[in-house]
Design an enzyme around this catalytic site. Structure first.
Site, PDB file in Angstrom:
ATOM      1  N   ASP A  65       0.847  -1.193   0.000  1.00  0.00           N
ATOM      2  CA  ASP A  65       0.000   0.000   0.000  1.00  0.00           C
ATOM      3  C   ASP A  65       0.879   1.237   0.000  1.00  0.00           C
ATOM      4  OD1 ASP A  65       0.166  -1.293   2.962  1.00  0.00           O
ATOM      5  OD2 ASP A  65       0.568   0.850   3.002  1.00  0.00           O
TER       6      ASP A  65
ATOM      7  N   ASP B 249       1.723   4.575   2.072  1.00  0.00           N
ATOM      8  CA  ASP B 249       1.555   5.031   3.441  1.00  0.00           C
ATOM      9  C   ASP B 249       0.692   6.303   3.474  1.00  0.00           C
ATOM     10  OD1 ASP B 249       2.286   4.118   6.043  1.00  0.00           O
ATOM     11  OD2 ASP B 249       3.500   5.909   6.296  1.00  0.00           O
TER      12      ASP B 249
END
Ligand code: ZN
Length: 268
Positions: free
Chosen positions: A208, A210
């Site tokens: 992902d 951050d």
């Protein structure tokens, strides 16, 4: 104890099926038991010991993992080279989910974790300027590239205490310092490996962006787990190929990390 494995893998439970002729070894250390029973077996001609970092059923959160016991147990089994796959968040827009980062630097933002074996009976200071094994890194980068991964050779992993994710401001601060990825388990794993003169290589899978990189709600644990699960087969293939490509004889500096250091400590 006789040597049972040359190479250690510390990773998620998806890696159990890596090993042929797997045998479970229950052992303890001066630092208590490792995260779980250690599984020892082969990948091709290489002998491998596997520890699920978070234990069965993911019972240890990052700040409670028995890091010292895990590395000690591997060394006791004869391990000299460690591969450490893990999930990380990206601090850079250009490294999206699915990128494989092989960091060459580390920043420790953890607090309160037991991070040394040299805890009493005299001071021992081990060099940690270059926290990762150059040979292991080269192998990981090559195998990731030939395996079709979007591969990032180098970069800084910042390890946060967790278990919470970063705030937007923290994340922007990390990115502003030029750091690349953020995780919760890479430290003290790396320094403990160094204190035991082990080679240690991080294979960091970006799951992902951050919090500071994107708008929206920031990272959720569900997203991370889901993404990692989708990539477990790919990661298993990568780790398996990297294991088989690691040098049989070490020529890197990792094995001499303790040379010239006077200490009354004895390694397993
Ligand atoms: Zn090394």
């Amino acid at each position: 104890m006789v040597t049972r494995a040359d190479i250690g893998v510390i990773g998620g439970s998806g890696f159990y099926s890596l090993l042929d002729d797997a045998e479970e070894i229950e052992l303890t250390t001066p630092y208590g038991p490792p995260s779980d029973i250690v599984t020892v077996g082969h990948i091709g001609s290489r002998s491998v010991a596997f520890i699920p970092r978070h234990g069965r059923g993911h019972r240890f959160p990052p700040h409670r993992i028995p890091y010292r016991a895990n590395l000690w147990a591997l060394r006791k089994l004869g391990v000299r080279q460690v591969l450490a796959p893990s999930a990380v968040g990206s601090l850079r827009a250009e490294y999206g989910p699915g990128a494989l980062v092989v960091p060459d630097q580390l920043v420790d933002r953890t607090s309160g974790r037991a991070q040394t074996y040299y805890d009493e009976d005299g001071a021992v200071h081990v060099s940690f300027a270059d926290p990762y094994c150059p040979s292991g890194r080269a192998v990981a980068v090559e195998k990731a590239r030939t395996g079709g991964w979007e591969t990032v050779d180098g970069g800084t992993l910042v390890v946060i205490e967790g278990p919470r994710f970063s705030t937007r401001a923290e994340s922007q601060w990390f990115a502003g310092n030029g750091w690349s990825i953020v995780g919760m388990t890479g430290f003290p794993e790396a320094i403990l490996a160094r204190e035991l003169a082990l080679c240690y290589t991080s294979l960091s899978l970006v799951t992902d962006h951050d919090a500071g990189v994107e708008a929206g709600q920031g990272v959720t644990h569900d997203e991370v787990l889901k993404f990692f699960a989708q990539n477990v087969t790919r990661m298993r293939t990568l780790v398996s190929e990297a294991v088989q490509a690691l040098p049989e004889e070490r020529t890197c500096p990792c094995g001499t990390a303790l040379d010239g250091i006077e200490s009354s400590y004895e390694l397993p």
